[in-house]
Design an enzyme around this catalytic site. Structure first.
Site, PDB file in Angstrom:
ATOM      1  N   ASP A 102       0.865  -1.160   0.000  1.00 68.09           N
ATOM      2  CA  ASP A 102       0.000   0.000   0.000  1.00 68.09           C
ATOM      3  C   ASP A 102       0.915   1.227   0.000  1.00 68.09           C
ATOM      4  OD1 ASP A 102      -3.171   0.675   1.687  1.00 68.09           O
ATOM      5  OD2 ASP A 102      -2.087   1.756   0.125  1.00 68.09           O
TER       6      ASP A 102
HETATM    7  C1  GLC Z   1      -4.250   4.332  -0.043  1.00 64.65           C
HETATM    8  C2  GLC Z   1      -5.165   3.192   0.318  1.00 64.65           C
HETATM    9  C3  GLC Z   1      -5.289   2.132  -0.739  1.00 64.65           C
HETATM   10  C4  GLC Z   1      -5.183   2.762  -2.111  1.00 64.65           C
HETATM   11  C5  GLC Z   1      -3.775   3.321  -2.247  1.00 64.65           C
HETATM   12  C6  GLC Z   1      -3.588   4.013  -3.597  1.00 64.65           C
HETATM   13  O1  GLC Z   1      -3.464   4.673   1.060  1.00 64.65           O
HETATM   14  O2  GLC Z   1      -4.913   2.538   1.558  1.00 64.65           O
HETATM   15  O3  GLC Z   1      -6.552   1.471  -0.548  1.00 64.65           O
HETATM   16  O4  GLC Z   1      -5.425   1.794  -3.113  1.00 64.65           O
HETATM   17  O5  GLC Z   1      -3.446   4.215  -1.201  1.00 64.65           O
HETATM   18  O6  GLC Z   1      -4.413   5.146  -3.669  1.00 64.65           O
END
Ligand code: GLC
Length: 751
Positions: free
Chosen positions: A296
């Protein structure tokens, strides 16, 4: 460095320990380090030409500048793309922008490897559907697959190859802002939705122009963050991990999901981004996952704050050794993996495995055959926000709405009314209608407000009055008098209350989940001014609305219903659609009851109102305000003649369960007939109920139907005392009804 080895040694031991006692649910797939792809020859040929720097570049993802979804790290990415230092990007869309990026990667870099472009297309791309927690209330898997299909059509028409969805985190704590993204509290139903969403996004062939790679997230158990506080510690037993949180991820893997995202939290003291057991043992060896794993947003870097790495070098090593393939935005892999390979902390083979998986995805998407296949100006013009897509989003919105209360059949309102007042902070509000995580949805001009929806429905047959009443977070009652005035003038009132869209989604946990501000006060005044007031609730999570339930004659839960919100609500409120939505997350009476969910354990002292020495609170009713599976209709349904075709079965037999459902009311309507199972005695404690089947039916008024379910050994299997997955002989009760509070049961014996 020694502590990194100590940690690596410990986490390897942990993997062995966990692996040793890990449950074996019979899905072992003997996959080698990475499943050989049908593009194996092309991939290996390309990899043979790649320098270690170019290999590491493929593992690096940076953020474009069209959206910010985390602590933003700006990288001068155009030069890095040409230098082969970037393999993927997020938050970039439109054909013009993605064409430029593909051009940089294909025509300006040494090996011409196309970028992989991803975005959070969670509940629609431009045509926005109701938030996933709302969509789950439709109990219509085909519909949820179709909305994902449309999202993929629109996202791919704007140059995107990949979505970071479905989010399938089970959650039992509505303080957590991200409950809006998921399917609620039930692992079995959440697993069915996970499969439907993966199918919708990926279609039957990833190489089609309008299919996109899906990404199951957030692995694992992100929804179990302590106290519902986002990014907080997760502290789970192995059993609850397997019984409650893992099933939807597993379902997505079984559906062939092409990628998976690490959760920010730890599991068993090891952050998911460094959790080798999670990725190598569980996902790959046991479940046969053959996609790629990405972190993430800056989750690699965050392992320093977790306290398992002293610096980004160590964090990057931990991630790659754990089986993570791509680094989102944190630039750790780009900066440190080369040296880690030189130092022997990471083998080139580990890097090769990661590169292989990512190139495999690009080949499967057809990006090497035609890197510009998603850069189609004609599709961008003709396939986005089409009338069909918009019409379908209205249908999804209607079906996701849940009638929570309707005293004296206040709803539906007659279309012959002379006047109506539409009041509240969400009454004439486009901005909040599409909720959080609304991708490229235009929240300023496109959404249909409730006020617009009412006017569209009534035309000039009635006078439509409006007043704001109050704002979301204020104690000011300055707007009350105008609101009371229009309420007094009108035949009926729609009072639109709830949360603003930015009170839920990521980093939006609330410690109090009442109606924000002084909305309850406004409700008191408006209901006093006009007894024909129906509350239209718009929110991203279950709210503690005991007071509203006490005073409001009618409450319709509409969640954040998407682009067509106002029209869909008007369809329901004026009876063109009889609501049939059913909650997939319990509504607590107050925040002190949390966690409260239907599939709980009985305990040794289950609540007994006649015995104070049983599990309860002395200051609140022990039940939820509205239970899982709950939802009213404008009509009534009566269940009768619950029957089994046999009283006992062996593991090789199935049981047929039947029940008669009758529409005894004055409207034709839909009902979700739900089947729950209770295993009375097991080698471990078992939930008092577990959803094991449902059937959506539609009955004309006065009509009856016999609904049949078939129960087999798969419906009775669970993680037994030794964590093996299977059944145990004994007695089971089957409950069937219109929600998880069903009392009507029948017993059978499994021999
Ligand atoms: C965010 C979220 C994740 C998302 C990623 C990209 O922090 O936790 O669900 O897909 O970043 O935006």
């Amino acid at each position: 460095m020694k502590n990194i080895f100590r940690f690596l040694f410990l986490s390897t031991i942990m993997s062995i320990v966990l692996c040793g006692c890990m449950p074996n649910n019979g899905n072992d797939s003997t996959s080698n380090n990475y499943t050989v792809s049908k593009y194996d020859k092309q991939i290996r040929e390309l990899m043979s030409k790649m320098t270690i720097e170019e290999k590491i570049g493929q593992l690096n993802m940076v953020g474009g500048d069209w959206d910010v979804t985390g602590p933003y790290i700006r990288a001068d990415f155009k030069d890095d793309i040409k230098a082969g230092k970037i393999g993927a990007m997020l938050n970039c869309y439109t054909v013009d922008y993605t064409t430029e990026l593909i051009n940089l990667s294909v025509d300006s870099s040494r090996l011409g490897i196309p970028l992989l472009l991803g975005y959070d297309v969670i509940h629609g791309h431009r045509t926005i559907f109701p938030i996933p927690l709302a969509e789950a209330c439709t109990w219509d898997l085909d519909l949820m697959e179709k909305s994902a299909r449309i999202a993929a059509i629109e996202a791919s028409a704007e140059g995107l190859h990949w979505t970071f969805a479905p989010m399938v985190d089970i959650c039992r704590d509505p303080r957590w802002g991200r409950v809006m993204e998921g399917a609620g509290e039930d692992p079995w139903y959440g697993s069915l939705i996970a499969k439907a969403k993966v199918k919708g996004f990926q279609g039957n062939d990833l190489s089609d122009d309008n299919t996109i790679l899906a990404c199951v997230k957030h692995v694992a158990a992100y929804g179990a963050a302590e106290a519902g506080r986002d990014y907080n510690t997760v502290n789970l037993s192995l059993r609850s991990l397997y019984e409650t949180y893992l099933p939807p991820y597993h379902a997505a893997v079984e559906a062939g999901v092409g990628s998976a995202m690490t959760a920010f939290n730890e599991i068993n003291g090891i952050p998911c981004t460094a959790n080798k057991w999670l990725w190598e043992d569980l996902f790959r060896k046991q479940w046969g996952f053959n996609g790629f794993v990405l972190t993430d947003y800056t989750a690699t870097n965050e392992m320093i704050k977790h306290g398992v790495a002293a610096n980004l070098y160590q964090a990057s090593v931990l991630a790659v050794v754990a089986g993570v393939d791509m680094d989102m935005v944190g630039q750790g892999f780009l900066k440190h993996l080369n040296r880690a390979v030189e130092n022997g902390d990471v083998s080139e083979n580990q890097v090769d495995k990661a590169v292989y998986r990512i190139l495999k995805a690009k080949y499967e998407l057809g990006l090497f055959d035609d890197s510009y296949k998603y850069c189609d100006k004609e599709r961008e013009k003709s396939e986005i926000m089409t009338p069909e897509h918009i019409l379908f989003s209205r249908e999804v919105a209607r079906k996701s709405m849940v009638l929570l209360k309707n005293k004296n059949q206040l709803l539906p309102f007659s279309k012959e009314i002379k006047s109506i007042a539409v009041i509240g902070p969400l009454a004439d509000n486009k901005f909040d209608m599409i909720g959080g995580w609304s991708a490229a949805g235009d929240r300023n001009t496109k959404p249909v407000t409730l006020l617009e929806g009412v006017k569209n429905k009534l035309g000039d047959h009635a006078t439509v009055l409006y007043a704001l009443g109050t704002k979301f977070n204020t104690t000011s009652t300055a707007g009350f008098s105008e609101a009371i005035r229009v309420a007094e003038q009108a035949d009926v009132v729609l009072l639109a209350l709830g949360e603003s869209n930015d009170m839920s989604a990521e980093a939006k946990s609330r410690s109090v989940i009442d109606l924000p501000g002084n909305q309850n006060l406004l409700a008191d005044e408006i209901i006093k001014a006009n007894k024909n007031t129906a509350v239209i609730l718009m929110n991203g999570r279950p709210l503690t609305i005991q007071h509203l339930d006490d005073v409001a004659p009618a409450i319709l839960e509409t969640w954040f219903a998407g682009t067509e919100a106002g029209n869909a609500i008007a369809d329901v409120v004026f009876g063109d659609y009889n609501p049939a939505g059913k909650l997939t997350m319990s509504f607590p009476r107050n925040v002190g009851q949390i966690p409260i969910y239907y599939n709980h354990k009985n305990t040794g002292r289950p609540y007994n109102p006649d015995d104070s020495w049983t599990s309860h609170y002395i200051d609140v009713d022990n039940s939820p305000l509205y239970p899982f599976g709950y939802g009213l209709s404008y009509t009534d349904f009566v269940y009768s003649e619950l029957k089994l075709d046999k009283k006992e079965i062996t593991e090789n037999q199935t049981l047929n369960v039947s029940v008669i459902v009758t529409n005894t009311g004055n409207y034709d309507g839909g009902e979700v007939v739900q089947l729950y199972i209770h295993d009375l005695v097991g080698s471990v404690t078992r939930p008092v109920k577990e959803l094991a089947g449902f059937e959506k039916i539609f009955l004309k008024k006065g009509e009856s139907v016999t609904v049949n379910f078939t129960i087999g050994v798969d419906d009775l299997a669970f993680y037994r005392k030794d964590m093996s997955f299977g059944t145990e002989p004994g007695e089971y009760d089957i409950y069937i009804g219109g929600n998880s509070d069903a009392k009507n049961s029948i017993r059978f014996l499994l021999n």
